[in-house]
Scaffold this active site. Structure first.
Site, PDB file in Angstrom:
ATOM      1  N   HIS A 137      -9.737   0.497  -3.296  1.00  0.00           N
ATOM      2  CA  HIS A 137      -9.682  -0.846  -3.892  1.00  0.00           C
ATOM      3  C   HIS A 137      -9.584  -1.942  -2.826  1.00  0.00           C
ATOM      4  O   HIS A 137      -9.088  -3.024  -3.090  1.00  0.00           O
ATOM      5  CB  HIS A 137      -8.529  -0.934  -4.909  1.00  0.00           C
ATOM      6  CG  HIS A 137      -7.166  -0.783  -4.329  1.00  0.00           C
ATOM      7  ND1 HIS A 137      -6.679   0.413  -3.870  1.00  0.00           N
ATOM      8  CD2 HIS A 137      -6.179  -1.684  -4.163  1.00  0.00           C
ATOM      9  CE1 HIS A 137      -5.452   0.233  -3.418  1.00  0.00           C
ATOM     10  NE2 HIS A 137      -5.129  -1.024  -3.580  1.00  0.00           N
ATOM     11  N   ASP A 152      -1.733  -2.320   4.648  1.00  0.00           N
ATOM     12  CA  ASP A 152      -2.080  -1.444   5.759  1.00  0.00           C
ATOM     13  C   ASP A 152      -3.542  -1.658   6.126  1.00  0.00           C
ATOM     14  O   ASP A 152      -4.433  -1.119   5.470  1.00  0.00           O
ATOM     15  CB  ASP A 152      -1.834   0.014   5.388  1.00  0.00           C
ATOM     16  CG  ASP A 152      -2.133   0.956   6.540  1.00  0.00           C
ATOM     17  OD1 ASP A 152      -2.540   0.488   7.632  1.00  0.00           O
ATOM     18  OD2 ASP A 152      -1.968   2.173   6.348  1.00  0.00           O
ATOM     19  N   LYS A 196       5.082   1.561   0.953  1.00  0.00           N
ATOM     20  CA  LYS A 196       6.006   1.308  -0.155  1.00  0.00           C
ATOM     21  C   LYS A 196       7.455   1.494   0.275  1.00  0.00           C
ATOM     22  O   LYS A 196       8.310   0.679  -0.057  1.00  0.00           O
ATOM     23  CB  LYS A 196       5.676   2.194  -1.349  1.00  0.00           C
ATOM     24  CG  LYS A 196       4.447   1.732  -2.116  1.00  0.00           C
ATOM     25  CD  LYS A 196       4.277   2.485  -3.407  1.00  0.00           C
ATOM     26  CE  LYS A 196       2.941   2.261  -4.067  1.00  0.00           C
ATOM     27  NZ  LYS A 196       2.377   0.950  -4.065  1.00  0.00           N
ATOM     28  N   ASP A 208      -3.819  -5.567  -8.925  1.00  0.00           N
ATOM     29  CA  ASP A 208      -4.173  -6.582  -7.921  1.00  0.00           C
ATOM     30  C   ASP A 208      -4.847  -7.775  -8.591  1.00  0.00           C
ATOM     31  O   ASP A 208      -4.576  -8.930  -8.259  1.00  0.00           O
ATOM     32  CB  ASP A 208      -5.103  -5.995  -6.847  1.00  0.00           C
ATOM     33  CG  ASP A 208      -4.439  -4.923  -6.006  1.00  0.00           C
ATOM     34  OD1 ASP A 208      -3.193  -4.928  -5.880  1.00  0.00           O
ATOM     35  OD2 ASP A 208      -5.167  -4.070  -5.463  1.00  0.00           O
ATOM     36  N   ARG A 210      -7.784 -13.628  -0.401  1.00  0.00           N
ATOM     37  CA  ARG A 210      -8.575 -14.859  -0.484  1.00  0.00           C
ATOM     38  C   ARG A 210      -7.959 -15.830  -1.482  1.00  0.00           C
ATOM     39  O   ARG A 210      -7.825 -17.023  -1.211  1.00  0.00           O
ATOM     40  CB  ARG A 210     -10.023 -14.543  -0.877  1.00  0.00           C
ATOM     41  CG  ARG A 210     -10.941 -15.764  -0.852  1.00  0.00           C
ATOM     42  CD  ARG A 210     -12.338 -15.441  -1.340  1.00  0.00           C
ATOM     43  NE  ARG A 210     -12.396 -15.181  -2.760  1.00  0.00           N
ATOM     44  CZ  ARG A 210     -12.292 -16.130  -3.708  1.00  0.00           C
ATOM     45  NH1 ARG A 210     -12.112 -17.385  -3.385  1.00  0.00           N
ATOM     46  NH2 ARG A 210     -12.349 -15.809  -4.979  1.00  0.00           N
ATOM     47  N   HIS A 237       0.856  -1.182   0.000  1.00  0.00           N
ATOM     48  CA  HIS A 237       0.000   0.000   0.000  1.00  0.00           C
ATOM     49  C   HIS A 237       0.896   1.238   0.000  1.00  0.00           C
ATOM     50  O   HIS A 237       2.059   1.180   0.421  1.00  0.00           O
ATOM     51  CB  HIS A 237      -0.906  -0.002   1.227  1.00  0.00           C
ATOM     52  CG  HIS A 237      -2.135  -0.821   1.040  1.00  0.00           C
ATOM     53  ND1 HIS A 237      -2.745  -1.490   2.077  1.00  0.00           N
ATOM     54  CD2 HIS A 237      -2.880  -1.076  -0.055  1.00  0.00           C
ATOM     55  CE1 HIS A 237      -3.817  -2.120   1.621  1.00  0.00           C
ATOM     56  NE2 HIS A 237      -3.914  -1.882   0.331  1.00  0.00           N
ATOM     57  N   SER A 274      -0.651  -0.669 -12.160  1.00  0.00           N
ATOM     58  CA  SER A 274      -0.854  -0.192 -10.795  1.00  0.00           C
ATOM     59  C   SER A 274      -1.998  -0.959 -10.131  1.00  0.00           C
ATOM     60  O   SER A 274      -2.982  -1.303 -10.790  1.00  0.00           O
ATOM     61  CB  SER A 274      -1.168   1.304 -10.829  1.00  0.00           C
ATOM     62  OG  SER A 274      -1.431   1.791  -9.535  1.00  0.00           O
ATOM     63  N   GLY A 275      -1.853  -1.217  -8.833  1.00  0.00           N
ATOM     64  CA  GLY A 275      -2.854  -1.987  -8.091  1.00  0.00           C
ATOM     65  C   GLY A 275      -4.281  -1.509  -8.274  1.00  0.00           C
ATOM     66  O   GLY A 275      -5.153  -2.287  -8.677  1.00  0.00           O
ATOM     67  N   THR A 285       3.201  -4.895  -8.661  1.00  0.00           N
ATOM     68  CA  THR A 285       2.288  -3.962  -9.283  1.00  0.00           C
ATOM     69  C   THR A 285       3.113  -2.756  -9.726  1.00  0.00           C
ATOM     70  O   THR A 285       4.207  -2.518  -9.233  1.00  0.00           O
ATOM     71  CB  THR A 285       1.158  -3.582  -8.309  1.00  0.00           C
ATOM     72  OG1 THR A 285       1.722  -3.203  -7.058  1.00  0.00           O
ATOM     73  CG2 THR A 285       0.200  -4.745  -8.093  1.00  0.00           C
ATOM     74  N   GLY A 286       2.589  -2.011 -10.698  1.00  0.00           N
ATOM     75  CA  GLY A 286       3.357  -1.018 -11.444  1.00  0.00           C
ATOM     76  C   GLY A 286       4.197  -0.039 -10.666  1.00  0.00           C
ATOM     77  O   GLY A 286       5.416   0.028 -10.847  1.00  0.00           O
ATOM     78  N   THR A 287       3.594   0.746  -9.812  1.00  0.00           N
ATOM     79  CA  THR A 287       4.331   1.777  -9.096  1.00  0.00           C
ATOM     80  C   THR A 287       5.364   1.148  -8.169  1.00  0.00           C
ATOM     81  O   THR A 287       6.527   1.552  -8.161  1.00  0.00           O
ATOM     82  CB  THR A 287       3.357   2.660  -8.284  1.00  0.00           C
ATOM     83  OG1 THR A 287       2.332   3.139  -9.164  1.00  0.00           O
ATOM     84  CG2 THR A 287       4.074   3.822  -7.640  1.00  0.00           C
ATOM     85  N   THR A 288       4.962   0.138  -7.434  1.00  0.00           N
ATOM     86  CA  THR A 288       5.880  -0.538  -6.521  1.00  0.00           C
ATOM     87  C   THR A 288       7.049  -1.132  -7.288  1.00  0.00           C
ATOM     88  O   THR A 288       8.205  -0.983  -6.887  1.00  0.00           O
ATOM     89  CB  THR A 288       5.141  -1.634  -5.720  1.00  0.00           C
ATOM     90  OG1 THR A 288       4.051  -1.039  -5.009  1.00  0.00           O
ATOM     91  CG2 THR A 288       6.061  -2.330  -4.747  1.00  0.00           C
ATOM     92  N   ASP A 329     -10.594  -5.393  -3.839  1.00  0.00           N
ATOM     93  CA  ASP A 329      -9.561  -6.065  -4.631  1.00  0.00           C
ATOM     94  C   ASP A 329      -8.526  -6.714  -3.715  1.00  0.00           C
ATOM     95  O   ASP A 329      -8.064  -7.824  -3.967  1.00  0.00           O
ATOM     96  CB  ASP A 329      -8.844  -5.075  -5.562  1.00  0.00           C
ATOM     97  CG  ASP A 329      -9.793  -4.360  -6.500  1.00  0.00           C
ATOM     98  OD1 ASP A 329     -10.862  -4.931  -6.807  1.00  0.00           O
ATOM     99  OD2 ASP A 329      -9.478  -3.233  -6.918  1.00  0.00           O
TER     100      ASP A 329
END
Length: 153
Positions: A98, A91, A23, A71, A107, A19, A65-66, A45-48, A101
């Site tokens: 989201h 977090d 990051k 996600d 799950r 989150h 990006s998530g 995911t993209g930014t991370t 998501d």
């Protein structure tokens, strides 16, 4: 549901997600464990993923990006048995748009019986486990049997 088995190889495919407000914590954790992680296939995911690549020498398979669907891409890779574990610095105190998501992703990780760390301590336990460096046999849902029993083709 009936179960079958799958082997997680020594060279693991690992999703790295965080989150926004975690990051920097994930990036620091990855930097601390860069040598260990360099022997594995890393997805983010993209930014991370972009931040991790900027901070390290690691190659990251970057998804989108998530909140924009990253996600779900991670979830699809889990369901397709293309990911072996997930490090998700989540977090739980900060509601995000989201959140459904995120719940779906957690799950799927549980359904497909892959190791998941939602914080730094758990991530440390996972990568410092003797099992992290070995092939591991896990049980997973037997989807074909599930479909046959319900008359779904």
């Amino acid at each position: 549901m009936d179960k079958t088995i799958r082997t997680i190889q020594k060279n693991k495919s690992i999703a790295l997600i965080a989150h926004d407000n975690l990051k920097s914590e994930l990036i620091q954790w990855v930097k601390t464990n860069e040598i260990c992680l360099s022997h594995h296939n890393l997805y983010a995911t993209g930014t991370t993923g972009s931040y991790i690549e900027q901070a390290t020498e690691l190659n990251i398979h970057k998804l989108i990006s998530g909140p924009l669907g990253g996600d779900q891409q991670v979830g699809a890779l889990i369901a397709e048995q293309k990911l072996d574990m997930m490090i998700f610095f989540w977090d739980p105190l900060n509601a995000a748009a989201h959140d459904p998501d995120v719940k779906a992703l957690l799950r799927l990780a549980a359904v497909w019986n892959i190791p998941i760390a939602t914080n730094q301590v758990t991530a440390d336990f996972i990568i410092h486990s003797a099992l992290f460096h070995e092939e591991v046999i896990i049980s997973i849902p037997d989807y074909e049997s599930y479909m046959i029993k319900r008359g779904i083709s």
